[in-house]
Write a protein that holds these residues in place. Structure first.
Motif, PDB file in Angstrom:
ATOM      1  N   ALA A   1       0.845  -1.198   0.000  1.00 28.45           N
ATOM      2  CA  ALA A   1       0.000   0.000   0.000  1.00 28.45           C
ATOM      3  C   ALA A   1       0.875   1.240   0.000  1.00 28.45           C
ATOM      4  CB  ALA A   1      -0.907   0.005   1.234  1.00 28.45           C
ATOM      5  N   CYS A   2       0.430   2.263  -0.712  1.00 25.45           N
ATOM      6  CA  CYS A   2       1.139   3.541  -0.705  1.00 25.45           C
ATOM      7  C   CYS A   2       0.784   4.308   0.573  1.00 25.45           C
ATOM      8  CB  CYS A   2       0.782   4.343  -1.947  1.00 25.45           C
ATOM      9  SG  CYS A   2      -0.873   5.063  -1.861  1.00 25.45           S
ATOM     10  N   THR A   3       1.299   5.522   0.698  1.00 20.25           N
ATOM     11  CA  THR A   3       1.064   6.319   1.912  1.00 20.25           C
ATOM     12  C   THR A   3      -0.417   6.650   2.104  1.00 20.25           C
ATOM     13  OG1 THR A   3       3.251   7.270   1.663  1.00 20.25           O
ATOM     14  CG2 THR A   3       1.710   8.461   3.082  1.00 20.25           C
ATOM     15  N   GLY A   4      -1.064   7.085   1.041  1.00 21.16           N
ATOM     16  CA  GLY A   4      -2.513   7.313   1.089  1.00 21.16           C
ATOM     17  C   GLY A   4      -2.952   8.536   1.883  1.00 21.16           C
ATOM     18  N   LEU A   5      -4.247   8.572   2.124  1.00 16.94           N
ATOM     19  CA  LEU A   5      -4.925   9.761   2.638  1.00 16.94           C
ATOM     20  C   LEU A   5      -4.435  10.266   4.000  1.00 16.94           C
ATOM     21  CD1 LEU A   5      -7.489  11.472   1.702  1.00 16.94           C
ATOM     22  CD2 LEU A   5      -8.725  10.179   3.424  1.00 16.94           C
TER      23      LEU A   5
ATOM     24  N   VAL B   1      -2.460  -1.535  -3.302  1.00 17.91           N
ATOM     25  CA  VAL B   1      -3.504  -0.564  -2.962  1.00 17.91           C
ATOM     26  C   VAL B   1      -2.922   0.853  -3.052  1.00 17.91           C
ATOM     27  CG1 VAL B   1      -5.158   0.156  -1.198  1.00 17.91           C
ATOM     28  CG2 VAL B   1      -4.536  -2.273  -1.411  1.00 17.91           C
ATOM     29  N   ASN B   2      -3.511   1.666  -3.913  1.00 19.88           N
ATOM     30  CA  ASN B   2      -3.012   3.018  -4.164  1.00 19.88           C
ATOM     31  C   ASN B   2      -4.088   4.052  -3.864  1.00 19.88           C
ATOM     32  OD1 ASN B   2      -0.309   2.803  -6.104  1.00 19.88           O
ATOM     33  ND2 ASN B   2      -1.646   1.020  -6.153  1.00 19.88           N
ATOM     34  N   GLY B   3      -3.664   5.170  -3.315  1.00 20.40           N
ATOM     35  CA  GLY B   3      -4.632   6.192  -2.932  1.00 20.40           C
ATOM     36  C   GLY B   3      -5.016   7.155  -4.029  1.00 20.40           C
ATOM     37  N   CYS B   4      -4.349   7.083  -5.197  1.00 20.34           N
ATOM     38  CA  CYS B   4      -4.665   7.980  -6.312  1.00 20.34           C
ATOM     39  C   CYS B   4      -4.019   7.431  -7.576  1.00 20.34           C
ATOM     40  CB  CYS B   4      -4.187   9.405  -5.995  1.00 20.34           C
ATOM     41  SG  CYS B   4      -2.463   9.725  -6.396  1.00 20.34           S
ATOM     42  N   PRO B   5      -4.220   8.069  -8.730  1.00 24.40           N
ATOM     43  CA  PRO B   5      -3.663   7.496  -9.976  1.00 24.40           C
ATOM     44  C   PRO B   5      -2.144   7.535 -10.087  1.00 24.40           C
ATOM     45  CG  PRO B   5      -5.485   9.000 -10.452  1.00 24.40           C
ATOM     46  CD  PRO B   5      -5.147   9.180  -9.012  1.00 24.40           C
ATOM     47  N   ASN B   6      -1.439   8.181  -9.140  1.00 20.26           N
ATOM     48  CA  ASN B   6       0.012   8.292  -9.300  1.00 20.26           C
ATOM     49  C   ASN B   6       0.759   6.974  -9.166  1.00 20.26           C
ATOM     50  OD1 ASN B   6       0.459  11.016  -9.991  1.00 20.26           O
ATOM     51  ND2 ASN B   6      -0.201  11.566  -7.940  1.00 20.26           N
ATOM     52  N   SER B   7       0.121   5.979  -8.629  1.00 20.64           N
ATOM     53  CA  SER B   7       0.661   4.615  -8.666  1.00 20.64           C
ATOM     54  C   SER B   7       1.975   4.427  -7.910  1.00 20.64           C
ATOM     55  CB  SER B   7       0.823   4.149 -10.123  1.00 20.64           C
ATOM     56  OG  SER B   7       0.893   2.749 -10.180  1.00 20.64           O
ATOM     57  N   CYS B   8       2.121   5.075  -6.760  1.00 24.30           N
ATOM     58  CA  CYS B   8       3.341   4.859  -5.963  1.00 24.30           C
ATOM     59  C   CYS B   8       3.458   3.403  -5.536  1.00 24.30           C
ATOM     60  CB  CYS B   8       3.354   5.792  -4.756  1.00 24.30           C
ATOM     61  SG  CYS B   8       3.403   7.525  -5.218  1.00 24.30           S
ATOM     62  N   ALA B   9       2.343   2.717  -5.365  1.00 23.84           N
ATOM     63  CA  ALA B   9       2.401   1.285  -5.029  1.00 23.84           C
ATOM     64  C   ALA B   9       2.025   0.420  -6.236  1.00 23.84           C
ATOM     65  CB  ALA B   9       1.517   0.965  -3.827  1.00 23.84           C
TER      66      ALA B   9
ATOM     67  N   TYR C   1      -1.517  10.897   5.118  1.00 25.34           N
ATOM     68  CA  TYR C   1      -0.463  11.904   5.090  1.00 25.34           C
ATOM     69  C   TYR C   1      -0.214  12.541   3.728  1.00 25.34           C
ATOM     70  CZ  TYR C   1       0.694   9.597   9.505  1.00 25.34           C
ATOM     71  OH  TYR C   1       0.649   9.057  10.765  1.00 25.34           O
ATOM     72  N   CYS C   2      -0.720  11.939   2.653  1.00 24.96           N
ATOM     73  CA  CYS C   2      -0.357  12.390   1.300  1.00 24.96           C
ATOM     74  C   CYS C   2      -1.376  13.399   0.774  1.00 24.96           C
ATOM     75  CB  CYS C   2      -0.272  11.190   0.357  1.00 24.96           C
ATOM     76  SG  CYS C   2       0.038  11.691  -1.342  1.00 24.96           S
ATOM     77  N   LYS C   3      -0.862  14.546   0.300  1.00 25.63           N
ATOM     78  CA  LYS C   3      -1.758  15.615  -0.160  1.00 25.63           C
ATOM     79  C   LYS C   3      -2.464  15.275  -1.465  1.00 25.63           C
ATOM     80  CE  LYS C   3       1.333  18.807  -0.114  1.00 25.63           C
ATOM     81  NZ  LYS C   3       1.977  20.078  -0.391  1.00 25.63           N
ATOM     82  N   LEU C   4      -1.943  14.319  -2.210  1.00 28.26           N
ATOM     83  CA  LEU C   4      -2.560  13.971  -3.496  1.00 28.26           C
ATOM     84  C   LEU C   4      -3.603  12.869  -3.357  1.00 28.26           C
ATOM     85  CD1 LEU C   4       0.691  13.926  -5.664  1.00 28.26           C
ATOM     86  CD2 LEU C   4      -0.907  15.803  -5.334  1.00 28.26           C
ATOM     87  N   ALA C   5      -3.687  12.302  -2.170  1.00 24.61           N
ATOM     88  CA  ALA C   5      -4.510  11.088  -2.008  1.00 24.61           C
ATOM     89  C   ALA C   5      -6.008  11.376  -2.073  1.00 24.61           C
ATOM     90  CB  ALA C   5      -4.169  10.423  -0.688  1.00 24.61           C
ATOM     91  N   ILE C   6      -6.709  10.356  -2.536  1.00 27.45           N
ATOM     92  CA  ILE C   6      -8.167  10.391  -2.556  1.00 27.45           C
ATOM     93  C   ILE C   6      -8.720   9.381  -1.549  1.00 27.45           C
ATOM     94  CG2 ILE C   6     -10.193  10.085  -4.085  1.00 27.45           C
ATOM     95  CD1 ILE C   6      -8.214  10.664  -6.440  1.00 27.45           C
TER      96      ILE C   6
HETATM   97 FE1  SF4 Z   1       0.029   9.699  -2.545  1.00 28.16          FE
HETATM   98 FE2  SF4 Z   1      -1.141   8.868  -4.768  1.00 28.16          FE
HETATM   99 FE3  SF4 Z   1       1.404   8.197  -4.287  1.00 28.16          FE
HETATM  100 FE4  SF4 Z   1      -0.516   7.102  -2.873  1.00 28.16          FE
HETATM  101  S1  SF4 Z   1      -0.238   6.841  -5.088  1.00 28.16           S
HETATM  102  S2  SF4 Z   1       1.390   7.981  -2.041  1.00 28.16           S
HETATM  103  S3  SF4 Z   1      -1.975   8.730  -2.694  1.00 28.16           S
HETATM  104  S4  SF4 Z   1       0.630  10.251  -4.643  1.00 28.16           S
END
Ligand code: SF4
Length: 546
Positions: free
Chosen positions: A422-426, A462-470, A428-433
């Protein structure tokens, strides 16, 4: 009579490539970098911001150059995902930072890990994330504490230098480099040399965008070279000489592309120079006009490997490189180095799963102590949010497995726990949804209950937005955070599902099926349905991906 073809007399718009004369700042990020190099923020943090506090930070530094020192402002607590797109950056952030410490090659001593853990405990509310790029991230960092954090990190050879920003990010390496019998070659030295020479070097402190590197001789390709900007992949040429195959142009985010083989053989002693030449091509020819086209994958897609090779050789290296073979496919299905592996010196490497990378600083310090007690104080981070303790004697392995299990660190985790990231997500991450870390932990725990006998390797990202960090596009089941409509017609946190992604032979990105959107609450039922369907249909030995 034929209609004459209309040709436009308007000059074609440039892509902002420096090498073609487009030097003007073309977007706010390019302007920010031109106004003051990102590396210059370090002294301002020491001299001004850490003394005068958050409110003294210049806005250009706060949301731009701080990244060059591994610092992002943190998402303010309690702001729901639906607000991410509508609020201004300053409304989304609080007065704390996320801080990323780079761990090139994932190599740590127990002393270094104790320092990393101590920083989390003392300055980051005892929270830390082991990331899928071998880094450690902190949250809740105050600008006042940054100089002391740097002092501690530097005392064990670590730093946050260029951990974020348009620069050479952490260089990935196999956590087992130099350890396993069957590796193609050990990239430890070439990573160290490249980092030493070029990280924090103004020559590459203003790239068009982030620049992700991997260098590895791992037979499992555990650094996932398919999706890095530049990768050196261990290979043996026809003369029996071990070196590297060069791949360029991988990346995920909203336009995923796989790296392409340039087709050259790179000797170990050439790696740092060839890396610098590739980085120079990116710096000079990368597209700077639009930020969403600034990764090298877009240049590579337009040029193709032949032109890239020609420019690399003719303009930068000033000599041709020999043709080289492609590396052998990955040897094993899973690339995470979890479990007990035999080292070539007869000792053992013990890899274990955390809880989707989230851990406390105190527990990191405990792991450092365990590495001293059961091994020789060597620890590695992996690209799958896992850790490995090296150098454990046969007779001590099971005792270490138990000692780790006492802290819920699993050497033999379920397929679900092992394969979930899982990425950082909502949080702490400002881009998260969408919130991700806790959700992913709940998801694997529930799947363990519902499908207790499931034993096929499975990747659930599991990713919190389309940026796909995970990396949702390369998972068997990839979740991309978005707002979705529930049964009552309300917009709630949920995911677009991508199915069937995998790397390696016949690598493919997961497919987005129409209608495969689930609310958070539906996620576990959805996974169960997909996995039960797979179990019923699978033939002997079939993996989820094939
Ligand atoms: Fe933040 Fe989106 Fe990266 Fe998750 S995928 S850490 S929500 S920028």
């Amino acid at each position: 009579m034929t209609t004459p073809t209309r040709t436009s007399t308007r000059p074609k718009r440039g892509e902002g490539q420096w090498a073609l004369g487009y030097r003007e700042p073309l977007n706010p990020n390019e302007r920010m970098k031109k106004d003051s190099d990102g590396l210059e923020v370090r002294q301002r943090i020491i001299d001004i911001y850490s003394k005068n506090g958050f409110d003294s930070i210049d806005p250009g530094d706060l949301r731009g150059r701080m990244r060059w020192m591994g610092l992002y402002t943190q998402r303010a607590q309690g702001i729901p995902g639906g607000k991410t797109a509508v609020l201004e950056p300053e409304e989304l952030e609080d007065k704390y930072f996320m801080m990323r410490a780079r761990i090139d090659g994932g190599q740590l001593t127990s002393d270094a890990l104790r320092v990393i853990g101590g920083i989390s405990t003392d300055f980051g509310r005892d929270v830390a994330d082991v990331t899928d790029r071998q880094n450690v991230q902190y949250h809740w960092i105050r600008i006042e504490d940054v100089p002391e954090i740097w002092r501690r990190l530097e005392s064990v050879g670590l730093s946050t230098m260029e951990a974020c920003g348009d620069v050479p990010r952490v260089m990935l390496g196999c956590p087992m480099a130099g350890i396993l019998e069957d590796e193609v070659l050990d990239a430890t030295d070439v990573i160290a040399e490249t980092v030493e020479k070029y990280v924090g070097n103004p020559e590459f402190s203003n790239l068009p965008r982030k620049w992700k590197t991997s260098m590895s001789g791992c037979v499992d390709h555990c650094t996932e070279p398919e999706i890095d900007d530049v990768s050196f992949v261990g290979v043996v040429n026809e003369a029996g000489e071990a070196g590297y195959d060069l791949w360029v142009g991988g990346g995920l985010s909203t336009n995923p592309m796989f790296a392409q083989r340039v087709g050259v053989f790179v000797r170990p002693d050439q790696v740092t120079d060839v890396w610098a030449a590739c980085t120079s091509v990116f710096r000079d020819y990368g597209y700077r006009r639009q930020r969403n086209r600034a990764r090298i994958k877009f240049l590579m897609a337009d040029w193709g490997p032949e032109k890239f090779r020609q420019v690399l050789q003719d303009e930068y290296l000033k000599e041709p490189l020999p043709d080289g073979p492609a590396p052998a496919p990955a040897k094993h299905d899973q690339r995470d180095h979890v479990g007990v592996s035999r080292q070539k010196d007869g000792l053992n490497a013990v890899g274990f799963a955390l809880r989707t990378g989230r851990i406390s600083g105190s527990l990191l310090s405990t792991i450092a102590d365990l590495a001293d007690e059961y091994g020789q104080g060597r620890i590695r981070t992996t690209t799958q949010q896992k850790l490995v303790i090296l150098d454990v004697a046969d007779e001590r392995v099971e005792a270490l497995v138990d000692a780790l299990a006492a802290h819920d660190l699993q050497v033999r985790p379920s397929a679900f726990r092992r394969g979930t990231m899982a990425c950082t997500g909502l949080e702490y991450c400002k881009l998260a949804i969408v919130e991700t870390k806790q959700h992913a932990q709940d998801l694997y725990a529930e799947l363990e209950k519902r499908l207790p006998d499931f034993d096929v390797p499975i990747g659930i990202n599991v990713n919190g937005c389309p940026n796909s960090c995970a990396r949702f596009q390369t998972a068997d089941i990839g979740f991309k955070g978005s707002m979705v409509r529930d049964d009552n017609g309300e917009m709630v946190e949920g995911f677009q599902v991508h199915l069937g992604g995998h790397l390696g032979v016949e690598a493919t990105f997961g497919r987005k099926f129409r209608g495969h959107k689930v609310t958070k609450a539906e996620t576990v039922d959805y996974c169960e349905r997909v996995l039960r369907g797979f179990v019923e249909r699978r033939t002997d030995g079939e993996s989820f991906a094939h």
